[in-house]
Design a protein around this motif. Structure first.
Motif, PDB file in Angstrom:
ATOM      1  N   GLY A  17     -17.124 -11.643  11.417  1.00  0.00           N
ATOM      2  CA  GLY A  17     -16.693 -10.791  10.316  1.00  0.00           C
ATOM      3  C   GLY A  17     -15.228 -10.408  10.435  1.00  0.00           C
ATOM      4  N   GLN A  18     -14.781  -9.682   9.443  1.00  0.00           N
ATOM      5  CA  GLN A  18     -13.413  -9.183   9.414  1.00  0.00           C
ATOM      6  C   GLN A  18     -13.441  -7.714   9.011  1.00  0.00           C
ATOM      7  N   GLU A  19     -12.524  -6.983   9.558  1.00  0.00           N
ATOM      8  CA  GLU A  19     -12.360  -5.582   9.172  1.00  0.00           C
ATOM      9  C   GLU A  19     -10.917  -5.363   8.737  1.00  0.00           C
ATOM     10  N   HIS A  20     -10.756  -4.670   7.642  1.00  0.00           N
ATOM     11  CA  HIS A  20      -9.425  -4.359   7.121  1.00  0.00           C
ATOM     12  C   HIS A  20      -9.374  -2.848   6.850  1.00  0.00           C
ATOM     13  N   GLU A  21      -8.399  -2.214   7.438  1.00  0.00           N
ATOM     14  CA  GLU A  21      -8.220  -0.780   7.213  1.00  0.00           C
ATOM     15  C   GLU A  21      -6.730  -0.525   7.001  1.00  0.00           C
ATOM     16  N   SER A  22      -6.449   0.462   6.193  1.00  0.00           N
ATOM     17  CA  SER A  22      -5.046   0.849   6.007  1.00  0.00           C
ATOM     18  C   SER A  22      -4.949   2.362   5.956  1.00  0.00           C
ATOM     19  N   GLN A  63      13.618  15.550   1.936  1.00  0.00           N
ATOM     20  CA  GLN A  63      13.098  14.780   3.050  1.00  0.00           C
ATOM     21  C   GLN A  63      11.844  14.058   2.594  1.00  0.00           C
ATOM     22  N   LEU A  64      11.759  12.803   2.935  1.00  0.00           N
ATOM     23  CA  LEU A  64      10.589  11.997   2.596  1.00  0.00           C
ATOM     24  C   LEU A  64      10.211  11.195   3.830  1.00  0.00           C
ATOM     25  N   ASP A  65       9.030  11.454   4.326  1.00  0.00           N
ATOM     26  CA  ASP A  65       8.489  10.705   5.458  1.00  0.00           C
ATOM     27  C   ASP A  65       7.287   9.922   4.954  1.00  0.00           C
ATOM     28  N   ALA A  66       7.276   8.644   5.224  1.00  0.00           N
ATOM     29  CA  ALA A  66       6.147   7.807   4.800  1.00  0.00           C
ATOM     30  C   ALA A  66       5.648   7.013   5.999  1.00  0.00           C
ATOM     31  N   LEU A  67       4.370   6.976   6.134  1.00  0.00           N
ATOM     32  CA  LEU A  67       3.739   6.224   7.200  1.00  0.00           C
ATOM     33  C   LEU A  67       2.727   5.284   6.565  1.00  0.00           C
ATOM     34  N   GLN A  68       2.868   4.049   6.876  1.00  0.00           N
ATOM     35  CA  GLN A  68       1.915   3.074   6.363  1.00  0.00           C
ATOM     36  C   GLN A  68       1.524   2.165   7.519  1.00  0.00           C
ATOM     37  N   ALA A  69       0.274   2.064   7.743  1.00  0.00           N
ATOM     38  CA  ALA A  69      -0.227   1.209   8.822  1.00  0.00           C
ATOM     39  C   ALA A  69      -1.384   0.384   8.293  1.00  0.00           C
TER      40      ALA A  69
END
Length: 118
Positions: free
Chosen positions: A10-15, A98-104
Motif C-alpha cells: 500500500g501507499q500512505e500520503h499525508e500532508s 509577518q507570514l510563516d508558512a509550513l508545508q510538509a
C-alpha cells in the motif's frame, strides 16, 4: 490468503499545511509648546526746589534785595518686555507584517508479507 503466505502492499500520503500571519501597526504623536512672557515697567519723578529771598529797607530809604533760587526736575520711565516661544512636535508610524508558512508532505510505501514454509 494464499498458500505462500499473506502479502499486503500500500501507499500512505499525508500532508500538513500551517499558516501563521501577524499584522500590526503603531502610531505615536507628541507635541509640546511653551510661551513665556515677562513685563517690567518703572517710573521715577524727582522735583527739588530751593529758595532764598532777603529784602531790606533802611530808615534812610536805602533798599536792598537778594534772591537765590534753585529748581531741579527729573522724570524717567522704563519699560521692558520679553517674549519667547518654543515648541517641538514629533510623529512616528511603523507597520509590521509577518507570514510563516509550513508545508510538509509525507509519502510512504510499504510492503508486508508473511511466508509459510513447508
Amino acid at each position: 490468503m494464499s498458500e505462500y503466505g499473506e502479502f499486503e502492499t500500500g501507499q500512505e500520503h499525508e500532508s500538513l499545511d500551517q499558516v501563521h500571519e501577524v499584522d500590526a501597526s503603531e502610531q505615536d504623536y507628541q507635541s509640546q509648546f511653551g510661551v513665556y512672557e515677562q513685563d517690567h515697567a518703572s517710573a521715577e519723578s524727582t522735583s527739588f526746589d530751593q529758595g532764598h529771598h532777603v529784602e531790606y529797607t533802611d530808615p534812610n530809604g536805602g533798599h536792598y534785595e537778594e534772591s537765590d533760587f534753585t529748581s531741579y526736575d527729573h522724570s524717567a520711565a522704563e519699560s521692558d518686555h520679553v517674549f519667547a516661544a518654543e515648541g517641538s512636535e514629533s510623529y512616528n508610524a511603523s507597520e509590521f507584517h509577518q507570514l510563516d508558512a509550513l508545508q510538509a508532505r509525507l509519502d510512504a510505501t510499504f510492503a508486508e508479507g508473511t511466508f509459510a514454509s513447508n
